[in-house]
Design an enzyme around this catalytic site. Sequence first.
Site, PDB file in Angstrom:
ATOM      1  N   GLU A 183       0.835  -1.190   0.000  1.00 18.16           N
ATOM      2  CA  GLU A 183       0.000   0.000   0.000  1.00 18.16           C
ATOM      3  C   GLU A 183       0.875   1.246   0.000  1.00 18.16           C
ATOM      4  OE1 GLU A 183      -2.144   0.677   3.600  1.00 18.16           O
ATOM      5  OE2 GLU A 183      -3.742   1.781   2.575  1.00 18.16           O
ATOM      6  N   GLU A 209       0.445  10.290  13.690  1.00 15.08           N
ATOM      7  CA  GLU A 209       1.237   9.935  14.875  1.00 15.08           C
ATOM      8  C   GLU A 209       2.055   8.658  14.607  1.00 15.08           C
ATOM      9  OE1 GLU A 209      -2.082  10.756  15.018  1.00 15.08           O
ATOM     10  OE2 GLU A 209      -1.633  12.791  15.712  1.00 15.08           O
TER      11      GLU A 209
END
Lengths: 401, 401, 367, 367
Positions: free
Chosen positions: A238, A371
């Site tokens: 991905e 994050e």
Amino acid sequence: MTSTATGGPLTAEGLGARVQAFLADHDPASTDRLKFLRARFDAGLAWVHYPEGLGGLGADPSLQPGVDAAFAAAGAPDNRPHTNIIGLGMAAPTILRFGTPEQQRRWLRPLWTGEEIWCQLFSEPGAGSDLANVATSAKPAGDEWVVNGQKVWTSLAHDATWAILVTRTDPAQPKHRGLTFFVCAMDSPGVDVRPLRQITGESEFNEVYLDDVRVPDAQRLGEVGQGWAVTQNTLMNERVAIGGGTIPRESGAIGELVKVWRERPELRTPGQHDQVLRFWVEAEAGRLTAERLGQQQAAGMPGPEGSGVKLTHARLNQQISSFELDLLGDEALRYTDYSARRPVLVTHSESPANWRFLRAKGNSIEGGTSEIMRNIIAERVLGLPAEARADKDTPWKDLPR
Amino acid sequence: MTSTATGGPLTAEGLGARVQAFLADHDPASTDRLKFLRARFDAGLAWVHYPEGLGGLGADPSLQPGVDAAFAAAGAPDNRPHTNIIGLGMAAPTILRFGTPEQQRRWLRPLWTGEEIWCQLFSEPGAGSDLANVATSAKPAGDEWVVNGQKVWTSLAHDATWAILVTRTDPAQPKHRGLTFFVCAMDSPGVDVRPLRQITGESEFNEVYLDDVRVPDAQRLGEVGQGWAVTQNTLMNERVAIGGGTIPRESGAIGELVKVWRERPELRTPGQHDQVLRFWVEAEAGRLTAERLGQQQAAGMPGPEGSGVKLTHARLNQQISSFELDLLGDEALRYTDYSARRPVLVTHSESPANWRFLRAKGNSIEGGTSEIMRNIIAERVLGLPAEARADKDTPWKDLPR
Amino acid sequence: MTATPVTGDLLYSEIEDDLRASVRSLLEKQGAWDAVLARTETDETVDRELWARLAEIGCAALAVSEEQGGAGASWREAAVVAEELGRAVAPVPFLGSAGLAAALLVAVGEQEILPQLAEGGLVAALAVPFGTAPGAPTPAVELRGELLHGTVRGVADAVAADVLLVPVGNDLYAVGAEADGLTRTPIVSLDMTRQLVDLTLDSVRGRLVASDAEGAVTDALRIGAVLLASEQLGLAERCLETTVEYLAIRRQFGRILGSYQALKHRLADLWVLITQARAVARYAAECAATGSADLPVAAALAQAHCSVVAQQAAEECIQLHGGIGFTWEHPAHLYLKRAKSNAIALGTPERHRAALAELVDLPGVPA
Amino acid sequence: MTATPVTGDLLYSEIEDDLRASVRSLLEKQGAWDAVLARTETDETVDRELWARLAEIGCAALAVSEEQGGAGASWREAAVVAEELGRAVAPVPFLGSAGLAAALLVAVGEQEILPQLAEGGLVAALAVPFGTAPGAPTPAVELRGELLHGTVRGVADAVAADVLLVPVGNDLYAVGAEADGLTRTPIVSLDMTRQLVDLTLDSVRGRLVASDAEGAVTDALRIGAVLLASEQLGLAERCLETTVEYLAIRRQFGRILGSYQALKHRLADLWVLITQARAVARYAAECAATGSADLPVAAALAQAHCSVVAQQAAEECIQLHGGIGFTWEHPAHLYLKRAKSNAIALGTPERHRAALAELVDLPGVPA
């Protein structure tokens, strides 16, 4: 006749000749679309770096754009890749890597032609960024597995024939062990797809409930208990999928903003000018960084910059679209439609600014939160110590939740 | 005649009368400065909230500004509080709280009058934000202690008569235990004060080497092993010392910037205007926040906003002074003097902009780093979990370093 | 919408990698930061010995053709050297002589000074204030009769210069550093690793190098901006490395400092900014090397971005080192002063953004 | 240097604390977020029942004197109510009716509408686009003969209004909501908890309420800005609380999310911003309550700052909730839409900063 049979590796010229020969045999103007695509697959001109017999010719992946361009130039139909992103970007490389020859033959052709759409059953409500925290269980029953659980953030689930599915087959193992990877037919009894409504009003994604769904063991990808390795491979594909080709200057969010700025001088105020220029600089710096990453990848040196490109993209999409609303003022207070519905596929620039503002909030969450990207950079690139964690060696069933 | 003797608590009027009576007896114009200050101390008009006999009258602390103002109005000399900041702000409250009556009588009067300057021997090179990580040792020897170690970031050490000193008396205890607090004479043999040069070129601070320095046990403040409690009390006084009185609008860094902006229109560019206004807004918001904190403290509700005020102050000092250099352009590339020297006390606005830029870098480090401030807010105010730490229960001597 | 120019090569070539290795090795031997710091407090603020060594490996005129006595490389290679010099905050007149002056002399087709400059025997400097942005007006030095009069304050790399290139209206004059009537006063500079000089010209005889040179001066300042961006990139990288190294060993509260997530995330953000700085700096160098029509955009972009990144890197370096980073005896302040000085040099980021407004058709409020 | 005005009282009085408690208790019973969300998809986007309850405790006209039928309190108390309504993203016409309209009617000395508005029997709205900053021009509604003609798009709190206050040049007219020729079209609004309305006036009969009302309209918009700042403060506080609560229970990678330092520091920074938002919002309310000459500064300051803080709080709320914060079935999007809408309402932060430039003598580049 293959690349190895002729002695040398396939060149761009060699491939070009094959495309022309194929086109001579299959006139795009008169051949049925599906028939054309199947034949292209069978000729090894689908994804040329795949093996022969599976739509490719074992060629170098860098030759693919040239092949696609030649087909496009001839007016040939394509396989509408944007309708099967997960199939092409994630399922196919996983099947290629972990599938048995039977599985590869069964799934890859209709996947590439778009006859069968794929979706991904990975995320769960209790997992979030902690993707390995899978609670969906698969229990063996003869030559089948019985799957129970809930998946979330599944795009295309309502269109899909197949899903790639991660399950927990051994809860007594620590979190990253005891997972197993399957392919699941979306029309199996017990699969319940429900639209998941998002802040724009639409439902791009779904929740998928799995209630005693039976999956044949023949649809397992990889070994029992090795699901995390398979999943990580899938996710790596991905991320690699970014990059490729020159990105136009002023594309994306900055393009929308400067269009308004140029075309509607009456909206401009002196205090906003420098901010527009700051965004232009940041967007152009981001674009060139992605370009440089693409050049690195093309040179066989895939760098870790992908996480940074994703971070920047999310941040700029959010900041720039927010600023655009301020620029539009009263106009931005009018929305188009909050009603619950499936989204219509339109280009971003056809969407109103405040839709883009709302949708952009997802950019720093989907596909790995910002994050997590920062953790990856700090730990894998800068080599700083990993976060203390207590979940690596404890049996999954004993973890606090 | 005391407040309790007359029946009620001292009022502003009552205090005003005492000041006038004192002034009638001690004409500021003709009385020797030191004699005047000693007499003021003895009259309980030094710090009126201190006990009688120790320079005060047990009055409410809010009455102090009125007393100071009355003395100033009469042209009386003050005790030059800016020359003895640590003495007045930190040593004095600590002596008042933990000192024996003998210690209080010995130290408080010359401290208040400024005859004896105080400094603080807390920080160490190996400690940083982890202030309790004190390595300076004190070992008992009869009715004395022998101190060895190195302290750093000591302002005024070269002027000081006395220091407040934290030492480790028991390394077998965990970090926060085993500390003991002393007062150390700075002219003791073995005390070596060396200027610590900083990025501006000057040396505001010192390193202090302690080499077999003998400190009488009579100069211990608090019990042996309770040095951390004493230290925390001292530091609390430091933080409380913020606030008090109306802060003028446009004081500090923003004042310098807007002065240049107003007085030198030729430096302005259109792109900088909004940024100047942003800074003005942030500075004014910061000012009002400090004002509100002062009101809370005055109302007996000291809030945790002090950490936030400090954070903001440091950030704005840095950002605004940096921007001012950009505004000044070529002029900012000229510095005044990098030579090694003691700083001359001047008001901030007399210092060149690039000196202020450099000096401001210390604001987010000194007196608690901005990172520590954020930890304090997150844990004590928001109640989020404390950082995992391994140093709380291990004997100090066994900690990795 | 502006058209997308060809990106060109943003990577480093093997030759560039080799050049970098040579320069870095030299700087590690002769340009350690403590020596650089000590030199700032001497009268010899320029390391002439180091500059001679750099000239030996061709750094004095990389982008000058071999026929003109140069190394026959391009501004791409020069930019790599600038990166390394930025990492080391090296006190050598690379930017002024091998950058600004060389670019200017090439542009006007000068033949006398250039060969000497190229072989390293002569240092030249462009006599404009260091803060001058490409296209900004230069100080009013005037010709009265045959002699030059005027003042130019805050000139970079003029401490060690043998020749000063002085714009006089639309003309360009060369003035010997020891010429009668010329006063050079080194000033206490924010960045003492690149000490600036005030020049006073009081009846000074110069040699007319070129007429109609205004465009060439602008082009030279633009090349300077390109090199400066790479210098800023190198400095930023060094700040990040130093900080990561320190956080990997320093402990507080019983833990390695680098294990605190808030610090990790800030350094990750800084790393992202540096990857961007590298991309824009490389793009600017590529445009300069190939003579791309997009060079004005690329140079302004690189300065607007790299100035910000280098400052942030130097600031994080100080902050995350804590007290030690605030002392004179740690290199962090050298980086900070260089970064701040560079941000103002050749135009602030805001000036470069204003230039972009014109270049990419993003005008302000209509008059 | 501008003089420092008297700060006044920035704390909350006991009366204000009591009022807050009453309003919060009411909202907890009748204004839960899921009900608010559900209502946005009905035809009744205003909670008239809740508004009636709020009016019962005096919220319809807190700053209107008792002689005029109001609660005889001040804008300070009104600001406290605004905070609570912001926390709850409550769909009631407080800002429009008890804020803008009441301030305007008091300013022009109106006597007919005000008493009804004060007792809660009547809702009024100021017919200007919601984005109108204090002092900005209002739409051109004109008087032809005795009838009003024009269009006003995007009016706040006009859904439930009984009377519309329409600026017509320097005059102010009152128009009944059911008047012939008036069309009210509720629009799909970014913030559906405060649905906007397009008004078309086609030969509408109005009542002249005041002439020479332009200054009063500006003053009313300024009072609106003051209240809006407090609403933004309340919203920001709620976002922070919700996020802290979530992070205190949610686990990832075997740890409570709230134990990750990077998240802790971001929330600490947000908390600091909120303490500032509270200070500026309170200062603005104090200035409004005391009629301070510094009110224009205080209102612009409060809007410039609180708009930014509320947006950041809503954005962190979504981000730190992760996927769930992006769904329709979580309140975060209600806060985000309200925060963004409020930032544009009554002028963007940038407009307010431009106003400050005039007010505190920080002019731009001289012409």
